[in-house]
Design a protein around this motif. Structure first.
Motif, PDB file in Angstrom:
ATOM      1  N   ALA A 188       0.814  -1.209   0.000  1.00  0.00           N
ATOM      2  CA  ALA A 188       0.000   0.000   0.000  1.00  0.00           C
ATOM      3  C   ALA A 188       0.848   1.260   0.000  1.00  0.00           C
ATOM      4  CB  ALA A 188      -0.931  -0.004   1.207  1.00  0.00           C
ATOM      5  N   LEU A 189       2.122   1.126   0.362  1.00  0.00           N
ATOM      6  CA  LEU A 189       3.020   2.282   0.368  1.00  0.00           C
ATOM      7  C   LEU A 189       3.991   2.270  -0.804  1.00  0.00           C
ATOM      8  CD1 LEU A 189       2.042   2.542   3.377  1.00  0.00           C
ATOM      9  CD2 LEU A 189       4.344   3.384   3.876  1.00  0.00           C
ATOM     10  N   ALA A 190       4.479   1.089  -1.172  1.00  0.00           N
ATOM     11  CA  ALA A 190       5.596   1.021  -2.120  1.00  0.00           C
ATOM     12  C   ALA A 190       5.258   0.324  -3.430  1.00  0.00           C
ATOM     13  CB  ALA A 190       6.782   0.312  -1.460  1.00  0.00           C
ATOM     14  N   GLY A 191       4.050  -0.208  -3.582  1.00  0.00           N
ATOM     15  CA  GLY A 191       3.668  -0.821  -4.845  1.00  0.00           C
ATOM     16  C   GLY A 191       3.487   0.230  -5.936  1.00  0.00           C
ATOM     17  N   GLY A 192       3.540  -0.199  -7.188  1.00  0.00           N
ATOM     18  CA  GLY A 192       3.434   0.731  -8.303  1.00  0.00           C
ATOM     19  C   GLY A 192       2.204   1.616  -8.273  1.00  0.00           C
ATOM     20  N   PRO A 193       0.993   1.079  -8.080  1.00  0.00           N
ATOM     21  CA  PRO A 193      -0.202   1.926  -8.032  1.00  0.00           C
ATOM     22  C   PRO A 193      -0.168   2.949  -6.898  1.00  0.00           C
ATOM     23  CG  PRO A 193      -0.801  -0.358  -8.402  1.00  0.00           C
ATOM     24  CD  PRO A 193       0.657  -0.357  -8.078  1.00  0.00           C
ATOM     25  N   ALA A 194       0.417   2.568  -5.757  1.00  0.00           N
ATOM     26  CA  ALA A 194       0.502   3.499  -4.631  1.00  0.00           C
ATOM     27  C   ALA A 194       1.394   4.685  -4.971  1.00  0.00           C
ATOM     28  CB  ALA A 194       1.035   2.764  -3.398  1.00  0.00           C
ATOM     29  N   LEU A 195       2.512   4.435  -5.612  1.00  0.00           N
ATOM     30  CA  LEU A 195       3.418   5.525  -5.982  1.00  0.00           C
ATOM     31  C   LEU A 195       2.786   6.417  -7.047  1.00  0.00           C
ATOM     32  CD1 LEU A 195       6.894   3.724  -6.117  1.00  0.00           C
ATOM     33  CD2 LEU A 195       5.648   4.655  -4.162  1.00  0.00           C
ATOM     34  N   ALA A 196       2.096   5.791  -8.019  1.00  0.00           N
ATOM     35  CA  ALA A 196       1.435   6.565  -9.066  1.00  0.00           C
ATOM     36  C   ALA A 196       0.348   7.457  -8.465  1.00  0.00           C
ATOM     37  CB  ALA A 196       0.841   5.626 -10.110  1.00  0.00           C
ATOM     38  N   ALA A 197      -0.419   6.915  -7.531  1.00  0.00           N
ATOM     39  CA  ALA A 197      -1.492   7.688  -6.893  1.00  0.00           C
ATOM     40  C   ALA A 197      -0.920   8.866  -6.107  1.00  0.00           C
ATOM     41  CB  ALA A 197      -2.313   6.784  -5.975  1.00  0.00           C
ATOM     42  N   LEU A 198       0.191   8.654  -5.436  1.00  0.00           N
ATOM     43  CA  LEU A 198       0.824   9.713  -4.654  1.00  0.00           C
ATOM     44  C   LEU A 198       1.275  10.857  -5.562  1.00  0.00           C
ATOM     45  CD1 LEU A 198       1.915  10.756  -1.951  1.00  0.00           C
ATOM     46  CD2 LEU A 198       3.983   9.404  -2.358  1.00  0.00           C
ATOM     47  N   LEU A 199       1.894  10.515  -6.684  1.00  0.00           N
ATOM     48  CA  LEU A 199       2.365  11.539  -7.610  1.00  0.00           C
ATOM     49  C   LEU A 199       1.202  12.225  -8.318  1.00  0.00           C
ATOM     50  CD1 LEU A 199       5.421   9.614  -9.092  1.00  0.00           C
ATOM     51  CD2 LEU A 199       5.499  11.642  -7.625  1.00  0.00           C
ATOM     52  N   ALA A 200       0.149  11.462  -8.640  1.00  0.00           N
ATOM     53  CA  ALA A 200      -1.021  12.053  -9.293  1.00  0.00           C
ATOM     54  C   ALA A 200      -1.707  13.057  -8.375  1.00  0.00           C
ATOM     55  CB  ALA A 200      -1.994  10.950  -9.698  1.00  0.00           C
ATOM     56  N   ALA A 201      -1.731  12.752  -7.079  1.00  0.00           N
ATOM     57  CA  ALA A 201      -2.351  13.655  -6.105  1.00  0.00           C
ATOM     58  C   ALA A 201      -1.589  14.973  -6.014  1.00  0.00           C
ATOM     59  CB  ALA A 201      -2.403  12.989  -4.732  1.00  0.00           C
ATOM     60  N   GLU A 202      -0.338  14.956  -6.440  1.00  0.00           N
ATOM     61  CA  GLU A 202       0.481  16.181  -6.415  1.00  0.00           C
ATOM     62  C   GLU A 202       0.505  16.874  -7.779  1.00  0.00           C
ATOM     63  OE1 GLU A 202       4.288  14.998  -4.972  1.00  0.00           O
ATOM     64  OE2 GLU A 202       3.538  14.452  -2.976  1.00  0.00           O
ATOM     65  N   GLY A 203      -0.391  16.422  -8.692  1.00  0.00           N
ATOM     66  CA  GLY A 203      -0.543  17.109  -9.966  1.00  0.00           C
ATOM     67  C   GLY A 203       0.258  16.558 -11.123  1.00  0.00           C
ATOM     68  N   ARG A 204       0.932  15.448 -10.933  1.00  0.00           N
ATOM     69  CA  ARG A 204       1.707  14.863 -12.036  1.00  0.00           C
ATOM     70  C   ARG A 204       0.861  13.827 -12.775  1.00  0.00           C
ATOM     71  NH1 ARG A 204       4.902  16.706  -8.253  1.00  0.00           N
ATOM     72  NH2 ARG A 204       7.035  17.397  -8.707  1.00  0.00           N
TER      73      ARG A 204
END
Length: 396
Positions: free
Chosen positions: A266-282
């Motif tokens: 939930a922290l380090a998987g691919g979808p989790a990282l993508a979601a984190l970056l998307a939430a920051e506008g990327r």
């Protein structure tokens, strides 16, 4: 000279022929006299066992064709052409199948964009057809096929080859995969989860002499294939190495798809990282997007991936203390982020593991890459064909 394909499958019962064969598996040619010295058996016994293996085609005279008169050649070695095996890596959205000889040399290969969610009927029918095409391409027949190895993207009960509640494989739960494949080919079918076969493929490709290795797949999920003392460790129910659902210190109350909170995935998987970056506008929706951002030099993406490495390292530090591998290989789609991910993993593993456990530990990127799965599936099949039990059964 290229080893010849056997033309006869008949041999008199010779108990113990597997003992002789296991000495010849390394490909090094040996004489009957050497084999007698190594086994302590009488030369007449060695001669009868060598002859049985030769008739089956598993071993062949070394250095040229068999003699047409006079004393036969005295050196014998493994004949890689005696049988062929099929290895299949069935992923979430792809399928790769290969045909190999007993030395692991790939003879033919086929790749297809195939969705595992299409169900076992469609996927396994395609697999059967693909293997038939590869046999024809390599000039071999179904009678030459010794075994089939298959990797699936979900938990597998290895003894039965049945997927068990696989989260991304609708319609596959407890399906008898070996029986379905054996409708096409009446040979042993060995099934395992994708991370285990990737560990076997990586070991065969880059670390053949390493007996204690962990392969870490970092993609949508995070899992480990564990080879200890030369043996793949599956655990009692085949779930050994499921690192993605280990709680990590930074996990907090982050919800995981398994229903628990704070899991590594939930922290380090691919979808989790993508979601984190998307939430920051990327623009990031997949693991591939995260990798593209890292490769473009996006500092925030680099930081996110490095932190993912640290989180993975928190779990691996415990594994290093517990299992004591000599090599940890990092693979999977997110491994394409390169040294940024590895740097985070190394930082924490070397800091938190026991000094003795890390004294000679190597943490390295995958060499086999996207081919690790299909190479491992073939390795699984080859190990079965050349096992003492299989050789003993063939010579009866």
């Amino acid at each position: 000279m290229k080893p010849t394909v056997p033309t006869s499958s008949a041999a008199a019962p010779v108990p113990g022929a597997s003992d002789i064969f296991q000495l010849l598996r390394d490909g090094r040619p040996r004489t009957r006299s050497e084999l007698a010295q190594l086994t302590g058996l009488a030369r007449s016994t060695v001669a009868s066992r060598v002859e049985a293996l030769r008739k089956l085609g598993y071993i062949a005279p070394f250095g040229g064709a068999a003699s047409t008169g006079g004393r036969p050649p005295s050196l014998f070695a493994l004949n890689p052409a005696a049988r062929v095996v099929a290895g299949a890596d069935l992923g979430a959205t792809h399928a790769l199948v290969s045909l190999s000889d007993l030395a692991g040399e790939v003879l033919a290969e086929e790749r297809e964009a195939l969705n595992i969610a299409d169900g076992p009927g469609k996927v396994l029918d395609w697999l059967g057809s693909a293997i038939s095409r590869l046999l024809a391409e390599a000039g071999r027949t179904a009678e030459d096929l010794g075994a089939i190895g298959i990797g699936l993207p979900g938990p597998v009960e290895h003894d039965t080859g049945r997927p068990i509640n696989p989260p991304i494989m609708p319609g596959w739960d407890r399906v008898d995969v070996p029986a379905a494949v054996q409708q096409h080919f009446n040979v042993p079918v060995l099934v395992d989860n994708d991370v285990n076969i990737m560990a076997l493929g990586e070991q065969a490709t880059a670390w053949p002499g390493v007996r204690d290795l962990m392969f870490i797949k970092v993609a949508t999920g995070i899992g480990a294939g564990i080879i200890s003392s030369g043996q793949l460790q599956r655990g009692a129910q085949g779930t050994a190495g499921d690192l993605g659902h280990v709680r990590v210190p930074r996990g907090g109350e982050v919800l995981c798809r398994c229903g628990n909170t704070g899991c590594l995935e939930a922290l380090a998987g691919g979808p989790a990282l993508a979601a984190l970056l998307a939430a920051e506008g990327r623009e990031a929706a997949t693991s591939g997007d995260v990798i593209d951002l890292v490769r473009s030099g996006d500092l925030r993406a680099i930081h996110v991936v490095r932190q993912a490495g640290r989180d993975i390292g928190d779990v691996l530090a415990t594994c290093v203390n517990l299992v004591n591998p000599s090599v940890i290989v990092i693979g999977g789609s997110l491994a394409q982020a390169g040294e940024h991910l590895l740097a985070g993993i190394r930082e924490v593993v070397y800091q938190r593991s026991l000094p003795l456990a890390t004294e000679h530990l190597r943490i390295a990127p995958s060499v086999a890459g996207q081919r690790a799965g299909v190479l491992g599936a073939a390795s699984l099949a080859i190990s079965h064909v050349l096992s003492p039990e299989a050789i003993e059964a063939a010579t009866r």
